[in-house]
Design an enzyme around this catalytic site. Sequence first.
Site, PDB file in Angstrom:
ATOM      1  N   SER A  29       0.697  -1.056   0.305  1.00 32.96           N
ATOM      2  CA  SER A  29       0.308   0.412   0.288  1.00 32.96           C
ATOM      3  C   SER A  29       0.253   0.577  -0.276  1.00 32.96           C
ATOM      4  O   SER A  29       2.329   0.833  -0.150  1.00 32.96           O
ATOM      5  CB  SER A  29      -0.823  -0.160   1.814  1.00 32.96           C
ATOM      6  OG  SER A  29      -1.722   0.846   0.584  1.00 32.96           O
ATOM      7  N   ASN A  30      -0.004   2.400  -0.027  1.00 33.11           N
ATOM      8  CA  ASN A  30       0.908   3.300   0.528  1.00 33.11           C
ATOM      9  C   ASN A  30       0.729   4.055   1.654  1.00 33.11           C
ATOM     10  O   ASN A  30      -0.364   4.135   2.360  1.00 33.11           O
ATOM     11  CB  ASN A  30       0.805   4.257  -0.704  1.00 33.11           C
ATOM     12  CG  ASN A  30      -0.272   4.876  -1.197  1.00 33.11           C
ATOM     13  OD1 ASN A  30      -1.671   5.683  -1.136  1.00 33.11           O
ATOM     14  ND2 ASN A  30      -0.756   3.926  -2.510  1.00 33.11           N
TER      15      ASN A  30
END
Length: 220
Positions: A29-30
Amino acid sequence: FEQGTLSGQQVCITAGPTREAIDPVRYISNHSSGKMGYALAEAAAEAGAKVTLISGPASLAPPPRVELVRVDSAQEMLDAAEKQLGNCDLFIAAAAVADYRPASVAEQKIKKNNEQMTIELVKNPDIVATVASHPQRPFTVGFAAETEKVIEHARGKLERKKLDLVIANDVAQPGIGFNSDENAVTVVSADDQQRIDQTSKHKLARTLVELIAQRLKPNN
Ligand code: C5P
């Protein structure tokens, strides 16, 4: 609220990060917080629009009078966006979609038996480009987070993804953009560019909604 600049308009907004599963317990993810997308959803609802917020995992309360559709992965976000397309006059892509996902998701938790491991990644679909290339496309707005040649890269995105507007932010500047409460942007269209100085994401969202509403009118 019914008399706002977006009254009678249906607005779809993507927000937050996506999660791309590696195995049942892990993902890629980020750091996107979803703040900008949620602020835009709130501002659009205040301007009288019927708003659907398609959100990846974010720890924010949904704004009042906004329909929230929760998704995890880029593919789920695309499916949700395509489902909304028929009732969408304006589409704003504020999500930080993961560019790649694992080529396959392990059925069981991967064990740490090896000194090295490799995860093969494949490209995710481009949600905003898919929406913009639809025959009955809504007015489509994308974001561009850049560290250099901000306007040039934003203009490239505008053309390549067939967008009506790109909201460009310089993520190399300290104190704005990703995860922060403030932002400063340049709104880029085919024939024009307009700078909006650093302010809270809430104020910026209201300014952006007004600006988009002005552009939306002649098209409808
Ligand atoms: O290409 P880049 O990721 O920089 O483009 C950013 C814009 O495109 C944002 O509006 C983002 O929400 C959208 N996007 C998307 N689907 C992707 C990648 C980006 O909708 N897979």
